[in-house]
Design a protein around this motif. Structure first.
Motif, PDB file in Angstrom:
ATOM      1  N   THR A 164     -70.140   5.710 -13.126  1.00  0.00           N
ATOM      2  CA  THR A 164     -69.772   5.378 -14.498  1.00  0.00           C
ATOM      3  C   THR A 164     -68.724   4.269 -14.452  1.00  0.00           C
ATOM      4  N   HIS A 172     -68.789   9.132 -18.764  1.00  0.00           N
ATOM      5  CA  HIS A 172     -68.243  10.270 -18.022  1.00  0.00           C
ATOM      6  C   HIS A 172     -68.290  11.542 -18.874  1.00  0.00           C
ATOM      7  N   HIS A 188     -68.985  12.236  -9.055  1.00  0.00           N
ATOM      8  CA  HIS A 188     -68.611  11.133  -9.941  1.00  0.00           C
ATOM      9  C   HIS A 188     -68.106   9.950  -9.117  1.00  0.00           C
ATOM     10  N   PRO A 190     -66.592   6.394  -9.987  1.00  0.00           N
ATOM     11  CA  PRO A 190     -66.153   5.462 -11.036  1.00  0.00           C
ATOM     12  C   PRO A 190     -66.077   4.015 -10.550  1.00  0.00           C
TER      13      PRO A 190
END
Length: 329
Positions: A164, A172, A188, A190
């Protein structure tokens, strides 16, 4: 003592000049404070080269023509798009420092402790457009539906890597909602901006990407496959791709954005900026640039944009609470 004609003209001229000094001073002062009298900085909270950066650079060029002064863009990427807020909080409210207001600035104060407030510390200028989001995978990926992602995450807890544009961003939160509702764990990853993220997904460094419609060039050239979009209706550009809403997930995620300056900007300065950027955003070149990313104009003036900002701030508070992501007091 009598004055001859030349002497009389000299004295009267001097007296006339002295009498005119106040008016001349006012005129000079007005000329020196006419806005804008120098270049304007437009801060963009994303890396250079992404869709939002490119559209705002063009918008700045077009606005420069109407303002008679250069509007230049400065990139301040990171922290999910919120780094422009300290810039606005510290800048003078003279109109020479403005910034894009992305959706995360209305969410971050509810998820973490920050020293700024997106309403208290800003002056709304204009809303311009908005982005919708999509879920993409490499073209060679075996994943063809969202259910494929859920099945992989169920069989491989915490090993499905999804990129993301940062913690607390709209993608997110959508992922937290999608996977959290199913009790699934995911990894996740980023990134600071769209272009870097999409390249990572296209090259297989990350299995899935969720971001704004800056993914458009990568989908159009066949590097990425679009699994779902997050708007209220299907994208006009990729109308064969379903939305999260119609897939039964009950999620609509859209991020309108506009421009704001520091708190306390004079109304006349706001009006000058508003008028220039409104003319710029309606220019065919800007409309065409937005269309590359399936975006359209979403104009709001200063007062309406201010109301929309306050509504977004409250809506994000409720969303963060609902997802259990509220900051610890």
């Amino acid at each position: 003592m009598a004055l001859n004609n030349p002497q009389r003209r000299a004295v009267l001229g001097a007296l006339g000049l002295a009498a005119g000094w106040p008016a001349l001073a006012v005129t000079a002062r007005a000329a020196s404070t006419r806005f804008p009298s120098r270049a304007i900085a437009l801060w963009v909270p994303w890396p250079a080269g992404g869709a939002t950066d490119l559209t705002l650079r063009l918008l700045a060029e077009l606005a420069s023509e109407h303002l008679g002064q250069k509007v230049y863009t400065e990139n301040r990427a990171g922290a999910g798009g919120t780094l422009v807020m300290p810039m606005l909080q510290q800048a003078a409210p003279d109109g020479y420092t403005i910034a894009q207001m992305p959706q995360p600035v209305f969410r971050a104060p509810w998820t973490q402790h920050v020293a700024w407030d997106p309403i208290r510390d800003t002056t709304p200028i204009i809303q311009i457009s908005g982005v919708t989001f999509g879920i993409v995978v490499p073209e060679a990926s075996p994943f063809r539906t969202l259910d494929d992602l859920f099945e992989h995450a169920r069989a491989n807890p915490g090993r499905l890597s999804i990129a993301t544009n940062g913690f607390g961003t709209t993608p997110h939160l959508v992922l937290e909602q999608l996977f959290g509702a199913r009790g699934l764990k995911w990894l996740h990853v980023p990134y600071k901006g769209t272009s870097e993220q999409m390249l990572a997904v296209a090259s297989g460094q990350v299995m899935v990407g969720v971001n704004s419609n800056g993914f458009a060039p990568f989908v159009d050239n066949g590097q990425l496959r679009l699994l779902a979009t997050m708007g209220a209706q299907r994208s006009r550009r990729w109308n064969q791709v379903p939305t999260l809403k119609e897939l039964g997930h009950g999620i609509v995620a859209e991020s309108p954005y506009g421009l704001a300056g520091p708190a306390g900007m004079p109304a006349e300065v706001v009006q000058v900026l508003h008028d220039a950027f409104r003319a710029a955003m309606q220019a065919p070149a800007h409309v065409a640039e937005l269309a590359k990313y399936d975006q359209v104009l979403a104009y709001l003036g200063p007062q309406d944009y201010g109301r929309a900002m306050r509504a977004a701030y409250e809506a994000e508070r409720l969303a963060v609470q609902r997802l259990g992501l509220a900051r610890k007091e």
